[in-house]
Design a protein around this motif. Structure first.
Motif, short mmCIF file in Angstrom:
data_model
loop_
_atom_site.label_atom_id
_atom_site.label_comp_id
_atom_site.label_asym_id
_atom_site.label_seq_id
_atom_site.Cartn_x
_atom_site.Cartn_y
_atom_site.Cartn_z
N SER A 248 18.07 53.98 8.29
CA SER A 248 17.69 54.59 9.49
C SER A 248 16.22 54.29 9.46
CB SER A 248 17.94 56.09 9.51
OG SER A 248 17.39 56.59 8.27
N LEU A 249 15.45 55.17 10.10
CA LEU A 249 14.02 54.98 10.41
C LEU A 249 13.39 54.82 8.98
CD1 LEU A 249 13.22 57.57 13.07
CD2 LEU A 249 13.54 54.94 13.41
N PRO A 250 12.25 54.18 8.88
CA PRO A 250 11.63 53.72 7.68
C PRO A 250 11.02 55.05 7.07
CG PRO A 250 10.72 52.35 9.30
CD PRO A 250 11.49 53.43 10.05
N ALA A 251 10.90 56.07 7.76
CA ALA A 251 10.17 57.32 7.03
C ALA A 251 11.52 57.92 6.32
CB ALA A 251 9.74 58.54 8.14
N GLU A 252 12.69 57.79 6.58
CA GLU A 252 13.93 58.45 5.67
C GLU A 252 14.19 57.28 4.68
OE1 GLU A 252 16.75 59.40 8.49
OE2 GLU A 252 15.52 60.33 9.74
N ALA A 253 13.77 56.20 4.55
CA ALA A 253 14.22 55.23 3.50
C ALA A 253 13.24 55.62 2.54
CB ALA A 253 14.13 53.72 3.99
N VAL A 254 13.79 55.90 1.06
CA VAL A 254 13.05 56.06 -0.03
C VAL A 254 13.52 55.14 -0.92
CG1 VAL A 254 12.45 57.72 -1.81
CG2 VAL A 254 12.56 58.80 0.35
N SER A 255 12.47 54.49 -1.42
CA SER A 255 12.98 53.25 -2.66
C SER A 255 12.08 53.52 -3.64
CB SER A 255 12.78 51.89 -2.05
OG SER A 255 11.46 51.88 -1.57
N MET A 256 12.32 53.06 -4.82
CA MET A 256 11.73 52.78 -6.13
C MET A 256 10.89 51.73 -6.11
SD MET A 256 12.09 55.61 -7.77
CE MET A 256 11.14 55.11 -9.31
N ILE A 257 9.76 51.80 -6.35
CA ILE A 257 8.79 50.48 -6.25
C ILE A 257 8.45 50.09 -7.97
CG2 ILE A 257 6.55 49.51 -5.63
CD1 ILE A 257 6.64 51.78 -3.25
N GLU A 258 8.52 48.98 -8.35
CA GLU A 258 8.07 48.42 -9.68
C GLU A 258 7.01 47.55 -9.61
OE1 GLU A 258 10.32 45.94 -12.40
OE2 GLU A 258 11.11 47.69 -12.85
N MET A 259 5.99 47.95 -10.05
CA MET A 259 4.68 46.89 -9.95
C MET A 259 4.43 46.56 -11.57
SD MET A 259 3.56 47.32 -7.20
CE MET A 259 2.12 46.31 -7.46
N ARG A 260 4.34 45.16 -11.62
CA ARG A 260 4.16 44.34 -12.83
C ARG A 260 2.86 43.53 -12.75
NH1 ARG A 260 8.86 43.49 -16.03
NH2 ARG A 260 10.72 44.28 -15.14
N THR A 261 2.39 43.53 -14.00
CA THR A 261 1.03 42.89 -14.18
C THR A 261 1.26 41.68 -15.12
OG1 THR A 261 0.10 44.58 -15.63
CG2 THR A 261 -0.72 44.56 -13.39
N ASN A 262 0.70 40.51 -14.79
CA ASN A 262 1.00 39.37 -15.83
C ASN A 262 -0.16 39.36 -16.96
OD1 ASN A 262 2.83 37.97 -14.16
ND2 ASN A 262 1.53 36.56 -13.47
N PRO A 263 0.27 38.87 -18.01
CA PRO A 263 -0.84 38.93 -19.19
C PRO A 263 -2.21 38.37 -18.77
CG PRO A 263 1.28 37.95 -19.91
CD PRO A 263 1.15 38.08 -18.27
N GLY A 264 -3.06 39.30 -19.06
CA GLY A 264 -4.62 39.00 -18.98
C GLY A 264 -5.22 39.39 -17.30
N MET A 265 -4.16 40.18 -16.92
CA MET A 265 -4.67 40.57 -15.21
C MET A 265 -4.45 42.06 -15.27
SD MET A 265 -5.43 37.68 -14.35
CE MET A 265 -5.33 35.92 -14.81
N ILE A 266 -5.21 42.47 -14.63
CA ILE A 266 -5.05 43.88 -14.11
C ILE A 266 -5.25 44.28 -12.61
CG2 ILE A 266 -6.26 44.84 -16.26
CD1 ILE A 266 -8.61 45.38 -14.62
N THR A 267 -4.69 45.23 -12.10
CA THR A 267 -4.67 45.67 -10.68
C THR A 267 -4.84 47.23 -10.41
OG1 THR A 267 -3.48 45.14 -8.67
CG2 THR A 267 -1.96 45.88 -10.40
N SER A 268 -5.28 47.38 -9.35
CA SER A 268 -5.21 49.02 -8.79
C SER A 268 -4.46 49.15 -7.44
CB SER A 268 -6.65 49.23 -8.65
OG SER A 268 -7.49 49.25 -9.81
N PHE A 269 -3.94 50.27 -7.53
CA PHE A 269 -3.33 50.66 -6.12
C PHE A 269 -3.24 52.07 -6.16
CE2 PHE A 269 -0.33 49.73 -9.49
CZ PHE A 269 0.50 50.77 -9.66
N ARG A 270 -2.71 52.82 -4.97
CA ARG A 270 -2.63 54.09 -4.68
C ARG A 270 -1.25 54.65 -4.50
NH1 ARG A 270 -7.09 57.13 -4.67
NH2 ARG A 270 -8.94 56.06 -4.46
#
Length: 341
Positions: free
Chosen positions: A113-135
């Protein structure tokens, strides 16, 4: 549907998820989704891709509106069913973020339905030697270290629960009514309401390490079949060894434990084994130690942009630790093995 109808429905879906579709277009999209389970699955996958694009754009604060629009236009419904790593990699390439992969796993057969109602699980992966930041959805800041996996919901509803296999630094947004819980592969958890801490919990490691810099946290672990909890104060580090289910406390200023966020390795009378552990994480290598006498060594120093070879040469000069590659270093190997003797 033929190619033209596929493209037309794709454009309608994009407007539908953007909230710019007319009432007639909304009815047409919902009628199409109700026609078959395949249509609903295709719609969910398209939403996941568009959401991935938006999320990655927000993460890095990049001006990628043009790239986002071009990505949406290029998606054909006949290819949506083939989404997966290939599409996620294309999204990352469009956004100039090839080092981080976001995967979206939608819950069961939840109707789209509308995006506000669509809840999903998000998976973040970092490659070896790399870092990332998010909120996160509650504005909690997460810095994810090399070779880590982090999962969280696209929206926090009843609670704030996330999963970490790797290492991350958290600045948790304060919310007295909803505690923030980080689960680990070892079954341990960290519970907080609003604070800053570092957590290392790699699935293949024999220990979980929590370092608190601000606020207070509860470190929860299993011992002899019972749940135990350690309340931590700022300037403390807790090490939970899974083999014997023992917890140890240490005082620390956190500089060494958190130095990875700035791409540094800071050693302050750091033990030999802990030093190797930090180097293994940073350079994605495995050390094979042939001399047990090295265990009593400790090191002090700061390394920023030095190659691993240069650091090992410092160890050779200061402590007479010789080293050699056991395999020819090349990009096809998952990890390079280095023997210390």
């Amino acid at each position: 549907m033929d190619k033209e109808n596929d493209i037309l429905m794709e454009e309608l879906l994009v407007r539908y998820y953007d909230g710019t579709a007319t009432e007639e277009e909304v009815r047409k999209v919902e009628a199409w989704m109700n026609e078959s389970a395949e249509n609903r699955q295709n719609a969910r996958r398209l939403y996941a891709l568009l959401f991935a694009t938006d999320t990655l754009r927000i993460m890095k604060g990049l001006d990628t509106e043009d790239s986002l629009r071009r990505t949406k236009r290029r998606i054909a419904m006949r290819h949506v069913r083939k989404l997966g790593w290939m599409w996620m990699q294309r999204v990352a390439a469009v956004l100039f973020l090839p080092l981080v992969v976001a995967v979206f796993i939608l819950y069961g057969q939840r109707p789209v339905s509308l995006p506000a109602e669509a809840v999903s699980m998000i998976e973040m992966r970092t490659n070896p030697g790399m870092i990332t930041s998010f909120r996160l959805p509650d504005s909690t800041l997460v810095c994810l270290n090399s070779g880590s996996v982090f999962r969280y919901p696209s929206a926090f509803e009843d609670g704030r629960e996330v999963y970490l296999d790797g290492e991350a630094y958290f600045e948790v947004t304060k919310d007295p009514e909803h505690r923030f819980v980080v689960s680990t592969p070892q079954g341990s958890k960290v519970e907080v309401f609003g604070t800053s801490f570092n957590l290392e919990a790699f699935a293949d490691a024999g220990a979980v390490v929590a370092t608190l810099t601000e606020g207070s946290i509860g470190f929860v672990y299993e011992k002899s079949g019972h749940i135990s909890r350690v309340l931590m104060k700022p300037g403390e580090k807790v090490v939970y060894k899974t083999a014997d289910e023992q917890v140890s406390r240490y005082r620390t200023d956190g500089k060494s434990e958190l130095s990875w966020r700035e791409g540094k390795i800071i050693l302050s009378n750091t033990s030999f084994n802990e030093t190797l552990h930090m180097l293994e994480k940073r350079y994605n290598v495995d050390f094979i130690v042939k001399d047990s006498r090295f265990d009593r060594y400790s090191f002090t120093g700061t390394f920023t942009n030095q190659h691993l070879d240069r650091i090992l040469e410092y160890f050779k000069i200061s402590s007479h630790i010789r080293w050699r590659y056991l395999d020819d270093p090349n990009i096809d190997q998952e990890k390079i093995r280095i023997e210390l003797y």
